[in-house]
Design a protein around this motif. Sequence first.
Motif, PDB file in Angstrom:
ATOM      1  N   VAL A 125      39.715  39.052  44.568  1.00 44.93           N
ATOM      2  CA  VAL A 125      39.088  38.857  45.873  1.00 44.93           C
ATOM      3  C   VAL A 125      40.183  38.374  46.817  1.00 44.93           C
ATOM      4  N   ALA A 159      37.585  35.574  50.405  1.00 46.27           N
ATOM      5  CA  ALA A 159      37.367  34.303  49.703  1.00 46.27           C
ATOM      6  C   ALA A 159      37.021  33.175  50.671  1.00 46.27           C
ATOM      7  N   SER A 205      36.706  37.527  40.702  1.00 45.94           N
ATOM      8  CA  SER A 205      35.284  37.652  40.412  1.00 45.94           C
ATOM      9  C   SER A 205      35.157  38.163  38.982  1.00 45.94           C
ATOM     10  N   LEU A 225      32.989  33.163  40.510  1.00 44.49           N
ATOM     11  CA  LEU A 225      34.143  33.272  41.396  1.00 44.49           C
ATOM     12  C   LEU A 225      35.128  32.210  40.929  1.00 44.49           C
ATOM     13  N   SER A 252      27.796  36.118  37.348  1.00 46.01           N
ATOM     14  CA  SER A 252      29.110  36.285  37.938  1.00 46.01           C
ATOM     15  C   SER A 252      29.677  34.922  38.318  1.00 46.01           C
ATOM     16  N   MET A 292      29.062  40.447  43.354  1.00 47.80           N
ATOM     17  CA  MET A 292      30.455  40.318  43.708  1.00 47.80           C
ATOM     18  C   MET A 292      31.219  41.575  43.312  1.00 47.80           C
TER      19      MET A 292
END
Length: 172
Positions: free
Chosen positions: A129, A134, A145, A157, A155, A1
């Motif tokens: 993001v 998204a 992210s 989100l 990672s 990401m």
Amino acid sequence: MACIQEENAKTNFSGNGTNTSDENSVQTIDELAREIKNAPEDFLYPYDGLSYDTIAVNVESGRVIVKATSEEVPGEDVYMFVYENGTLVLKSYLLEAIPPSVREQAIAIALSNRTVYENADGHITVRRVLPHTAAKFYIPKELFSVTWHGDRIVSALVDLEEGTVVKTYLSG
């Protein structure tokens, strides 16, 4: 990401509101770069309520690279545009100019996820993001992210409004 690839953000323009597909109004990439420098609010996406104090616009190999910072927050936002068939296209971006309190909140939410918590190690990056991107993973809204770069990459989100992790990634 890491660096976001974004092809849905397209802008047709010629500086006077007409579509650039009209041969008489097609601008050069250098003219488009000046448009971005002169009217950044039409092309760039600083964090809510912020404005950029410094904007550097460069043309490199048919691409417009924009680097922008705000004195109010640490970090730099980087945008890469290309000009395709009369359309300026945002191809990728890296948005790290984020208030420290927002960064900390995104990290805390990410760490509330068990997979992230158990694997979080190393250098942390927090990046915005944009809604266009998204939507590919969740819904069209601004997300964050949060990534740890250690022996393994983990990672998350993060949806700040909901206070949840909407997707995770863990390297093998």
